[in-house]
Design a protein around this motif. Sequence first.
Motif, PDB file in Angstrom:
ATOM      1  N   ILE A  66       5.604  13.063 -12.465  1.00 40.09           N
ATOM      2  CA  ILE A  66       5.970  14.229 -11.647  1.00 40.09           C
ATOM      3  C   ILE A  66       5.485  14.059 -10.199  1.00 40.09           C
ATOM      4  O   ILE A  66       6.274  14.182  -9.254  1.00 40.09           O
ATOM      5  N   LEU A  67       4.199  13.808 -10.030  1.00 42.48           N
ATOM      6  CA  LEU A  67       3.571  13.838  -8.713  1.00 42.48           C
ATOM      7  C   LEU A  67       3.626  12.467  -8.042  1.00 42.48           C
ATOM      8  O   LEU A  67       3.058  11.511  -8.556  1.00 42.48           O
ATOM      9  N   PRO A  68       4.318  12.345  -6.892  1.00 41.27           N
ATOM     10  CA  PRO A  68       4.350  11.050  -6.198  1.00 41.27           C
ATOM     11  C   PRO A  68       3.023  10.770  -5.484  1.00 41.27           C
ATOM     12  O   PRO A  68       2.523  11.605  -4.730  1.00 41.27           O
ATOM     13  N   VAL A  69       2.468   9.611  -5.758  1.00 46.23           N
ATOM     14  CA  VAL A  69       1.193   9.213  -5.149  1.00 46.23           C
ATOM     15  C   VAL A  69       1.327   7.783  -4.644  1.00 46.23           C
ATOM     16  O   VAL A  69       1.817   6.910  -5.376  1.00 46.23           O
ATOM     17  N   LYS A  70       0.907   7.556  -3.414  1.00 51.29           N
ATOM     18  CA  LYS A  70       0.937   6.195  -2.878  1.00 51.29           C
ATOM     19  C   LYS A  70      -0.132   5.359  -3.562  1.00 51.29           C
ATOM     20  O   LYS A  70      -1.252   5.820  -3.801  1.00 51.29           O
ATOM     21  N   ILE A  71       0.230   4.132  -3.843  1.00 52.52           N
ATOM     22  CA  ILE A  71      -0.641   3.289  -4.672  1.00 52.52           C
ATOM     23  C   ILE A  71      -1.941   2.944  -3.953  1.00 52.52           C
ATOM     24  O   ILE A  71      -2.939   2.624  -4.599  1.00 52.52           O
ATOM     25  N   LYS A  72      -1.963   3.036  -2.627  1.00 58.09           N
ATOM     26  CA  LYS A  72      -3.205   2.719  -1.911  1.00 58.09           C
ATOM     27  C   LYS A  72      -4.314   3.707  -2.273  1.00 58.09           C
ATOM     28  O   LYS A  72      -5.497   3.345  -2.293  1.00 58.09           O
ATOM     29  N   TRP A  73      -3.936   4.966  -2.587  1.00 61.90           N
ATOM     30  CA  TRP A  73      -4.959   5.943  -2.962  1.00 61.90           C
ATOM     31  C   TRP A  73      -5.472   5.673  -4.365  1.00 61.90           C
ATOM     32  O   TRP A  73      -6.662   5.848  -4.647  1.00 61.90           O
ATOM     33  N   PRO A  76       0.801  -1.236   0.000  1.00 61.33           N
ATOM     34  CA  PRO A  76       0.000   0.000   0.000  1.00 61.33           C
ATOM     35  C   PRO A  76       0.831   1.282   0.000  1.00 61.33           C
ATOM     36  O   PRO A  76       0.356   2.312  -0.447  1.00 61.33           O
ATOM     37  N   GLU A  77       2.076   1.223   0.496  1.00 59.99           N
ATOM     38  CA  GLU A  77       2.889   2.432   0.585  1.00 59.99           C
ATOM     39  C   GLU A  77       3.752   2.657  -0.656  1.00 59.99           C
ATOM     40  O   GLU A  77       4.519   3.623  -0.707  1.00 59.99           O
ATOM     41  N   PHE A  78       3.665   1.779  -1.635  1.00 62.22           N
ATOM     42  CA  PHE A  78       4.450   1.933  -2.865  1.00 62.22           C
ATOM     43  C   PHE A  78       4.041   3.221  -3.571  1.00 62.22           C
ATOM     44  O   PHE A  78       2.857   3.533  -3.687  1.00 62.22           O
TER      45      PHE A  78
END
Length: 252
Positions: A131-138, A122-124
């Motif tokens: 550009i924008l880092p987003v955690k895969i859980k979202w 989930p934290e990947f």
Amino acid sequence: SIYIVMGQVAVLLLALMGRVELEWFLFSPGRLAAGEWWRFFSFIFMPPAPGLFGYALIAFAWYMFYLMGSALEGYWGVFRYNLFLFIGYALTLAVSFIPPGHVATNLFLAGSVFLAFAYLNPEFELLLFFILPVKIKWLALLTWAGYAVTCFVGTWADRLQVMASVGNFLLFFGADIFRSALHGRRRMAHQAASLAASGEARHTCYVCKKTDQTHPQLDFRYCSQCAGDQCYCPEHIRNHTHVVTPGEPKAG
């Protein structure tokens, strides 16, 4: 995963050269009844649609599918990962026979791989638009929301495809999710029982010393302008002097 990606790359290149038609790689029970038996297997090699960002998006989708598939294969082992893919494949084909004239897609099968990877990692972080880092859980949460919307407003064919994808996911993770939820409820119940047994109040008004045990009907709140975690009853939340340091109020 690598064989699926390589197959889709080959199909797309052949289609661009005019050697094959992408329609040949769709699965349709009607075409199957006409003797086109190869559609049982060919639909898995149907490449994704270019979408808004063209072939760059297809390349990124292949990369992510390979990355996630390799991670699942490393976590489960080759046999269990292939079993996961096969069950998703079989469920997708099975539900395609229910609505008349339905054409099956491998999109939701890829979606089940994504949801499985997101559940285990989930934290990947992904770089959205590079550009924008987003955690895969979202992103997984958005996928679940999209599935829910599809079930409410989509066609029965779309709903069945979603159910096949979710069913595949739940076969592998349903027991783990149930155990986690049960453990969470037990932990909350234990904490509540321990608090009740200790006789300690969770909320105590800083001014009048009323507590949630002596006055359970009151809604206790905390002041954001006071130093520390200062709690107040409804009577004093808007009528108190702000605390600079615990035990040292100032006129507010």
